[in-house]
Design a protein around this motif. Sequence first.
Motif, PDB file in Angstrom:
ATOM      1  N   GLY A  86      -0.502   4.520  -9.935  1.00 15.31           N
ATOM      2  CA  GLY A  86       0.621   4.758  -9.037  1.00 15.31           C
ATOM      3  C   GLY A  86       1.087   6.201  -9.124  1.00 15.31           C
ATOM      4  O   GLY A  86       0.834   6.898 -10.118  1.00 15.31           O
ATOM      5  N   ALA A  87       1.778   6.627  -8.060  1.00  9.51           N
ATOM      6  CA  ALA A  87       2.305   8.004  -8.030  1.00  9.51           C
ATOM      7  C   ALA A  87       3.242   8.242  -9.208  1.00  9.51           C
ATOM      8  O   ALA A  87       3.350   9.360  -9.714  1.00  9.51           O
ATOM      9  N   ASP A  88       3.909   7.190  -9.666  1.00  9.59           N
ATOM     10  CA  ASP A  88       4.836   7.347 -10.791  1.00  9.59           C
ATOM     11  C   ASP A  88       4.123   7.865 -12.043  1.00  9.59           C
ATOM     12  O   ASP A  88       4.684   8.651 -12.804  1.00  9.59           O
ATOM     13  N   TYR A 113      13.614  11.524  -4.687  1.00  9.89           N
ATOM     14  CA  TYR A 113      13.131  10.387  -5.469  1.00  9.89           C
ATOM     15  C   TYR A 113      13.588  10.519  -6.923  1.00  9.89           C
ATOM     16  O   TYR A 113      13.428  11.584  -7.547  1.00  9.89           O
ATOM     17  N   ASN A 160      11.978  10.901   0.198  1.00  9.43           N
ATOM     18  CA  ASN A 160      12.708   9.658  -0.067  1.00  9.43           C
ATOM     19  C   ASN A 160      13.988  10.047  -0.804  1.00  9.43           C
ATOM     20  O   ASN A 160      13.893  10.705  -1.840  1.00  9.43           O
ATOM     21  N   ASP A 187       5.197  15.597  -3.491  1.00  9.53           N
ATOM     22  CA  ASP A 187       4.956  14.159  -3.512  1.00  9.53           C
ATOM     23  C   ASP A 187       4.801  13.692  -2.061  1.00  9.53           C
ATOM     24  O   ASP A 187       5.759  13.702  -1.282  1.00  9.53           O
ATOM     25  N   TYR A 190       4.549   9.187   1.328  1.00  4.16           N
ATOM     26  CA  TYR A 190       4.698   8.623   2.687  1.00  4.16           C
ATOM     27  C   TYR A 190       3.867   9.377   3.726  1.00  4.16           C
ATOM     28  O   TYR A 190       4.138   9.282   4.919  1.00  4.16           O
ATOM     29  N   THR A 214      -0.256   7.977  -2.959  1.00  2.73           N
ATOM     30  CA  THR A 214      -0.235   6.584  -3.440  1.00  2.73           C
ATOM     31  C   THR A 214      -0.834   5.630  -2.406  1.00  2.73           C
ATOM     32  O   THR A 214      -0.825   5.939  -1.206  1.00  2.73           O
ATOM     33  N   SER A 216       0.584   2.668  -2.401  1.00  5.03           N
ATOM     34  CA  SER A 216       1.672   1.671  -2.404  1.00  5.03           C
ATOM     35  C   SER A 216       2.413   1.558  -1.073  1.00  5.03           C
ATOM     36  O   SER A 216       3.114   0.571  -0.855  1.00  5.03           O
ATOM     37  N   LYS A 217       2.318   2.573  -0.236  1.00  5.73           N
ATOM     38  CA  LYS A 217       3.169   2.602   0.967  1.00  5.73           C
ATOM     39  C   LYS A 217       2.368   2.176   2.195  1.00  5.73           C
ATOM     40  O   LYS A 217       2.228   0.997   2.442  1.00  5.73           O
ATOM     41  N   ARG A 225      -1.038  -0.868  -8.019  1.00  5.25           N
ATOM     42  CA  ARG A 225      -0.721   0.295  -8.850  1.00  5.25           C
ATOM     43  C   ARG A 225      -1.871   1.311  -8.834  1.00  5.25           C
ATOM     44  O   ARG A 225      -2.601   1.475  -9.802  1.00  5.25           O
TER      45      ARG A 225
HETATM   46  C1  LIG Z   1       8.546   9.527  -3.084  1.00  9.94           C
HETATM   47  C2  LIG Z   1       7.929   8.483  -3.917  1.00  9.94           C
HETATM   48  N1  LIG Z   1       7.019   8.821  -4.827  1.00  9.94           N
HETATM   49  C3  LIG Z   1       6.437   7.912  -5.605  1.00  9.94           C
HETATM   50  C4  LIG Z   1       6.754   6.580  -5.502  1.00  9.94           C
HETATM   51  C5  LIG Z   1       6.094   5.601  -6.438  1.00  9.94           C
HETATM   52  O1  LIG Z   1       4.843   5.270  -5.958  1.00  9.94           O
HETATM   53  P1  LIG Z   1       3.858   4.315  -6.777  1.00  9.94           P
HETATM   54  O2  LIG Z   1       4.132   2.923  -6.336  1.00  9.94           O
HETATM   55  O3  LIG Z   1       2.512   4.781  -6.360  1.00  9.94           O
HETATM   56  O4  LIG Z   1       4.120   4.537  -8.229  1.00  9.94           O
HETATM   57  C6  LIG Z   1       7.701   6.169  -4.572  1.00  9.94           C
HETATM   58  C7  LIG Z   1       8.084   4.748  -4.472  1.00  9.94           C
HETATM   59  O5  LIG Z   1       9.050   4.352  -3.915  1.00  9.94           O
HETATM   60  C8  LIG Z   1       8.304   7.139  -3.761  1.00  9.94           C
HETATM   61  O6  LIG Z   1       9.230   6.818  -2.865  1.00  9.94           O
END
Ligand SMILES: Cc1ncc(COP(=O)(O)O)c(C=O)c1O
Length: 357
Positions: A86-88, A113, A160, A187, A190, A214, A216-217, A225
């Motif tokens: 995940g981006a996190d 974020y 975000n 980042d 989106y 990511t 995830s979106k 993940r």
């Molecule tokens: C700007 C931004 N970066 C990263 C993430 C996290 O992404 P991931 O689910 O890939 O960890 C989010 C999730 O809401 C996000 O809004």
Amino acid sequence: METLASRLVPEAVKNLIPYQSARRIGGRGHIWLNANELEQGCHYGTGTGEYHRYPDFLPNQLAEQYLAYCLKGRDAQDLEALAVRGADEAIDLLVRTFCQPAHDKILICPPTYAMYEFCAESFMVETVKVSLREDFQLNVPEICARLPQAKVLFLCSPNNPTGNVILRDDLLTVLEASQSSTLVVVDEAYIEFAPETTVVDLIAQYPNLVVIRTLSKAFGLAAVRCGFLLAHPHVMTYVARLIAPYPIADPVAQISLSALNEVGVAQMQAQTTSLVAVRDWFMEQVRQLPMVEAVYPSATNFVLIRFRGPECMYAYLLERGIVTRNQAHDPALKHCVRISVGSKSSMLETLNALKEY
Ligand SMILES: Cc1ncc(COP(=O)(O)O)c(C=O)c1O
């Protein structure tokens, strides 16, 4: 050769020898007894495959497929991809790779974020803040003035929770100003909702630029993940040292590879087109409601709405069983609620709930 990355990276990371996992050491043979795995696969009920061997220590096939998706046939010169959880995880890795606890700082531009500040704080790294302007664009002169204080600048585009894209000219000014002092992370979680605004193409020219992505979106794989870090090899060489061995589980790699093939990408693009149509319809409808002060432009899969006070519309919607994200804690986003765009029926129910207020 000295690069900005090699100057920024703490000595401890520079001298770090990556963990020598069994897969990384590799070898040639027909009997594999080097990783304390079970030699035979086990099945726990239906649907479980053969998972008795550790996965690749770095899933290169997945990284290459992601690079191909990003570049669409263009040259991959001076650009590498790394698959992460995940981006996190990418945010966390960048803080841990380039910042020394109780010594270095990161720079962020709120409202943005929350994980940039969280990851820094959890690693005892201070966060310097330069707020976005009232139109949610960058305060470029103030950022440029603060750059020398920060090892890493985290930007988010589309952002975000504000939903807007950072102006490319502003980013270019920041990149010019940061070349000898700071890593600039954009980042792009989106980005599929505004693909023409990506800045991946700038990495070749600005090796201090890193892009986070990511699945995830827009790809709709939040539970899988899987995210990616895109960077110049000068930067990647250090980040890849800190990543945990075997970061990507085999089922994650398999699902992600399917999403990133030609059919998967076409499906994601069709979903995105439908979602954008629902989003724009919802925004148009909400804009007409008397208690709505502003509906901010969105290049994402969510809508930021400012309601007329003093009632908390987040709490009102929650009472109706509709869970949104309250943004009121942020001084710049008083009376604001962020609403993710769901199906047409979910958005219709949300709209009707607002109309009944
Ligand atoms: C700007 C931004 N970066 C990263 C993430 C996290 O992404 P991931 O689910 O890939 O960890 C989010 C999730 O809401 C996000 O809004």
